[in-house]
Design a protein around this motif. Sequence first.
Motif, PDB file in Angstrom:
ATOM      1  N   PHE A  33       0.783  -1.483  -0.066  1.00  0.00           N
ATOM      2  CA  PHE A  33       0.212   0.238  -0.091  1.00  0.00           C
ATOM      3  C   PHE A  33       0.706   1.458  -0.140  1.00  0.00           C
ATOM      4  N   LEU A  70      -8.947   1.605   4.187  1.00  0.00           N
ATOM      5  CA  LEU A  70      -8.428   0.625   3.216  1.00  0.00           C
ATOM      6  C   LEU A  70      -9.246  -0.679   3.433  1.00  0.00           C
ATOM      7  N   ASP A 116     -12.488  -1.302   2.815  1.00  0.00           N
ATOM      8  CA  ASP A 116     -13.231  -1.268   1.888  1.00  0.00           C
ATOM      9  C   ASP A 116     -12.508  -1.724   0.677  1.00  0.00           C
ATOM     10  N   SER A 117     -11.390  -2.049   0.667  1.00  0.00           N
ATOM     11  CA  SER A 117     -10.575  -2.289  -0.799  1.00  0.00           C
ATOM     12  C   SER A 117     -10.717  -3.840  -0.953  1.00  0.00           C
ATOM     13  N   SER A 118     -11.087  -3.980  -2.187  1.00  0.00           N
ATOM     14  CA  SER A 118     -11.228  -5.572  -2.805  1.00  0.00           C
ATOM     15  C   SER A 118     -10.068  -5.641  -3.733  1.00  0.00           C
ATOM     16  N   GLU A 119      -9.155  -5.151  -3.756  1.00  0.00           N
ATOM     17  CA  GLU A 119      -8.042  -5.165  -4.653  1.00  0.00           C
ATOM     18  C   GLU A 119      -6.944  -6.201  -4.144  1.00  0.00           C
ATOM     19  N   VAL A 148      -4.648  -6.739   3.647  1.00  0.00           N
ATOM     20  CA  VAL A 148      -4.988  -5.551   4.396  1.00  0.00           C
ATOM     21  C   VAL A 148      -5.153  -5.358   5.811  1.00  0.00           C
TER      22      VAL A 148
END
Length: 271
Positions: free
Chosen positions: A80, A129, A131-134, A140
Motif C-alpha cells: 500500500f 483501506l 473497503d478495498s477489494s484489490e 489489508v
Amino acid sequence: MESSTRVGKSGFRRAQTVRPHPVSARSRVIFENSSSTRDSDPNYESRELLISSNLVGTCPDMCPAKERIQRERLRDLAVFERLNGNPVKTSPSLAVKKFCRTLSSNEVHSSDLRPTLVLQNTLKYLLSLMDSSEHPFEVVHDFVFDRTRSIRQDLSMQNIINEEAIEMYEEMVKFHIISHQKLAKRRSGPDDSSSLHYLNMEQLTKCLLSLYEVYDINRRLQFINKHEMEFHSFYILLHIGYKIPIMVNPWLSKFCCEENFHDTFMVDFIK
C-alpha cells in the motif's frame, strides 16, 4: 473539532473535514502507575510505551521523513506504500509509520511523533483501506493492524487522553472486532488464519484496556464519554464463556461465564 461524517461499507465513521483546535488539558495528564489494570497485566502496552510526558509530536506526515527514507533504502515498503508499485519508492501520502517494539527515551524525538490531527487523518486513511477489494483481507489486515499499533504508540508516548484520543481508540477497537469476525470465517478455509486471529484478539484486548484507562482518567476529570458503557459491553461479549483474569473493573468479569461467545453478535452490536 468540527467535522462532517459519513459511514463507509465497513461501518467506520469517515470525517470529510477536520479543523484543529487547541489540545485540552486532559491530554497532558500522566497515566498513573498504580492502576489495577497495569498491575494485573505486566504486558499492558501503556506502561511499556510511556516515555515522557513532555513529548509533543511535530511530524506533519503519516510517516516521519527519516523512517520513510530508511525504509526506501531497505526495500521495506508494504504494497500500500509503494509509489506506482515501485518497491523502493514511496511518498508522504502513502507511507505510514511502522510500529516499533523497542524504544528508549534517547531514541525518540518530537519530529518522530505525530500530533493529534495527523494521527486522526492517518487512522481515517487506514480504515478507508478496509473497503478495498484489490487485495485479500489478510493483506489489508496485516498492514492496518501494524499501523494502528503505531498510532496507539504515538498516543501513549505523548500522553494524549483527550476526546479525540478516545474516538481513535474506539475506532481501532471496531477495526479489531470486524477483523475478528472476518478472520474467524477464514480459519476453516484453504488459508489458515489461526495465528492472525489470535494476534488480532490479543491486540483487541490491549486496545480495549487502553481505552478503559483513558475513560477512567477522564472520569476523574469529570468527563464521561457517551460511548463508555457500549465499549465496556464489548469486554463482556468478548469473554463470555472464558475464564479470564480481572483486568478491568471487577464487576465486568462476573458476566463472563457459562455462555458461548458469538462473533456475529458482537459485530452486529457495533453497527
